[in-house]
Design a protein around this motif. Sequence first.
Motif, PDB file in Angstrom:
ATOM      1  N   HIS A 137       0.865  -1.170   0.000  1.00 21.63           N
ATOM      2  CA  HIS A 137       0.000   0.000   0.000  1.00 21.63           C
ATOM      3  C   HIS A 137       0.903   1.222   0.000  1.00 21.63           C
ATOM      4  CE1 HIS A 137      -2.949   3.027   1.098  1.00 21.63           C
ATOM      5  NE2 HIS A 137      -3.890   2.147   0.763  1.00 21.63           N
ATOM      6  N   LEU A 138       0.655   2.132  -0.920  1.00 21.72           N
ATOM      7  CA  LEU A 138       1.533   3.286  -1.071  1.00 21.72           C
ATOM      8  C   LEU A 138       1.614   4.098   0.215  1.00 21.72           C
ATOM      9  CD1 LEU A 138       3.308   4.983  -2.940  1.00 21.72           C
ATOM     10  CD2 LEU A 138       1.242   6.197  -3.682  1.00 21.72           C
ATOM     11  N   GLY A 139       0.503   4.253   0.904  1.00 21.67           N
ATOM     12  CA  GLY A 139       0.501   5.012   2.148  1.00 21.67           C
ATOM     13  C   GLY A 139       1.384   4.391   3.208  1.00 21.67           C
ATOM     14  N   ALA A 140       1.436   3.050   3.252  1.00 15.82           N
ATOM     15  CA  ALA A 140       2.273   2.371   4.238  1.00 15.82           C
ATOM     16  C   ALA A 140       3.752   2.603   3.951  1.00 15.82           C
ATOM     17  CB  ALA A 140       1.955   0.883   4.253  1.00 15.82           C
ATOM     18  N   VAL A 141       4.144   2.543   2.674  1.00 19.47           N
ATOM     19  CA  VAL A 141       5.542   2.766   2.312  1.00 19.47           C
ATOM     20  C   VAL A 141       5.929   4.216   2.598  1.00 19.47           C
ATOM     21  CG1 VAL A 141       7.218   2.742   0.427  1.00 19.47           C
ATOM     22  CG2 VAL A 141       5.479   0.934   0.584  1.00 19.47           C
ATOM     23  N   ARG A 142       5.055   5.138   2.265  1.00 19.58           N
ATOM     24  CA  ARG A 142       5.353   6.550   2.549  1.00 19.58           C
ATOM     25  C   ARG A 142       5.444   6.788   4.061  1.00 19.58           C
ATOM     26  NH1 ARG A 142       1.461  10.532  -0.480  1.00 19.58           N
ATOM     27  NH2 ARG A 142       3.077  11.999   0.212  1.00 19.58           N
ATOM     28  N   GLY A 143       4.622   6.085   4.821  1.00 15.39           N
ATOM     29  CA  GLY A 143       4.704   6.214   6.273  1.00 15.39           C
ATOM     30  C   GLY A 143       6.029   5.724   6.816  1.00 15.39           C
ATOM     31  N   SER A 144       6.531   4.624   6.264  1.00 12.35           N
ATOM     32  CA  SER A 144       7.831   4.107   6.690  1.00 12.35           C
ATOM     33  C   SER A 144       8.942   5.098   6.362  1.00 12.35           C
ATOM     34  CB  SER A 144       8.109   2.764   6.019  1.00 12.35           C
ATOM     35  OG  SER A 144       7.184   1.782   6.438  1.00 12.35           O
ATOM     36  N   LEU A 145       8.883   5.692   5.200  1.00 13.48           N
ATOM     37  CA  LEU A 145       9.891   6.677   4.807  1.00 13.48           C
ATOM     38  C   LEU A 145       9.799   7.929   5.675  1.00 13.48           C
ATOM     39  CD1 LEU A 145       9.614   6.291   0.943  1.00 13.48           C
ATOM     40  CD2 LEU A 145      11.612   5.711   2.335  1.00 13.48           C
ATOM     41  N   ASN A 146       8.592   8.327   6.004  1.00 19.08           N
ATOM     42  CA  ASN A 146       8.415   9.486   6.870  1.00 19.08           C
ATOM     43  C   ASN A 146       9.064   9.252   8.236  1.00 19.08           C
ATOM     44  OD1 ASN A 146       6.923  12.128   7.550  1.00 19.08           O
ATOM     45  ND2 ASN A 146       6.198  10.741   9.140  1.00 19.08           N
ATOM     46  N   ALA A 147       8.909   8.046   8.765  1.00 18.51           N
ATOM     47  CA  ALA A 147       9.501   7.725  10.061  1.00 18.51           C
ATOM     48  C   ALA A 147      11.032   7.726  10.000  1.00 18.51           C
ATOM     49  CB  ALA A 147       9.000   6.363  10.540  1.00 18.51           C
ATOM     50  N   LEU A 148      11.582   7.540   8.804  1.00 20.78           N
ATOM     51  CA  LEU A 148      13.036   7.551   8.621  1.00 20.78           C
ATOM     52  C   LEU A 148      13.581   8.944   8.323  1.00 20.78           C
ATOM     53  CD1 LEU A 148      13.352   4.302   6.475  1.00 20.78           C
ATOM     54  CD2 LEU A 148      14.202   4.612   8.814  1.00 20.78           C
ATOM     55  N   GLY A 149      12.697   9.940   8.292  1.00 26.33           N
ATOM     56  CA  GLY A 149      13.152  11.317   8.101  1.00 26.33           C
ATOM     57  C   GLY A 149      12.986  11.868   6.705  1.00 26.33           C
ATOM     58  N   TRP A 150      12.103  11.259   5.904  1.00 25.02           N
ATOM     59  CA  TRP A 150      11.929  11.687   4.526  1.00 25.02           C
ATOM     60  C   TRP A 150      10.531  12.263   4.298  1.00 25.02           C
ATOM     61  CZ3 TRP A 150      16.125  11.315   1.324  1.00 25.02           C
ATOM     62  CH2 TRP A 150      17.166  10.474   1.745  1.00 25.02           C
TER      63      TRP A 150
END
Length: 331
Positions: A189-202
């Motif tokens: 799910h695109l939202g899940a991947v973006r959430g993971s990247l957000n948590a990494l500082g992106w």
Amino acid sequence: MTHRVDGREPADYDSNGYDYRSYWLGRDYESHAEQRALGRLIPRLDHVEWFADLGGGFGRNLAHYADVAEHAVLVDYSANNLRTAEARHYAAVDRGRLHLVRADLRALPFVDDAFDAAMVVRVLHHLPDLDRYLAEMSRTIRARWLLDVPIKHHLLARLRALRYGSGVRLDDAEPQLTGTTAGAFRLYHLGAVRGSLNALGWDTTPVASVNNLRRWDQWLPRRATAALQAPVAGIEAVAQRVGRGWWGPSQFVLARRREPARPRLRPVPEQTQPHTRGLAARMACPACRGRLDWTDFAAFCRRCGVCYRHHDGFWDFAAGVPAPVPAAAVG
């Protein structure tokens, strides 16, 4: 790359002399759609000193970043792919503008923030435990990267679910495992991947929907396919912009680090070859993150004593062997 996915055998790019170039035979539309997106998006990464093509295969996309990067590193797990890349791009390798590195994306042989920018295309569907891979790749990128995210909730999947009542959960965060024992892969799910990247500082932005008319050219007779190529290309061009986040099965995401840092470069012995020095300063032992000492044909970890060799045109950091550090290599 080769990885086991939930007990299933993954695609093996080094078995039986497999040549990944053969995958693209008869896939003209799929190739055109992807190349169109990359031609438009890679320049958005800006001109950089060091660029990484993570999971870059045989260097199929080199033309898109050759003009925006002073130096590029193509990383792949497949030795076959890297041998092909060396043959295709020998001049760039010989000049030291392109470096080929065999490595596992879970344990990259680079220091933190080694690269100004990077791309990850046709890779994520291979990866179990995506958060672990994203964290490791992210660690090596200083400012910007472009990711190709294979999604499970694209338009065709929704239409199939509506028609067949498949019961596939398209809107939750769990990845969907699909394929067969010969080639299992994951959709997200695109939202899940973006959430993971957000948590990494992106901070992330969907920038293109790709392959929007998936496999249309494999469903029609060749004569009809030839006649429809031009109008389909026009539809794809429009859909890449209006379909961001929902239409096509491949969603390209541009990620920008909120707080870019300088790379933590390593000192390099003076005897290291000039065209290798920039790469060597950005590398560390993937097993222990120790400092490496270099000869023309090998890199030795000072901390754990593992030797990584250069052969067939690439540095092999996926197959280190225990070896004493020779006195001549210690700077």
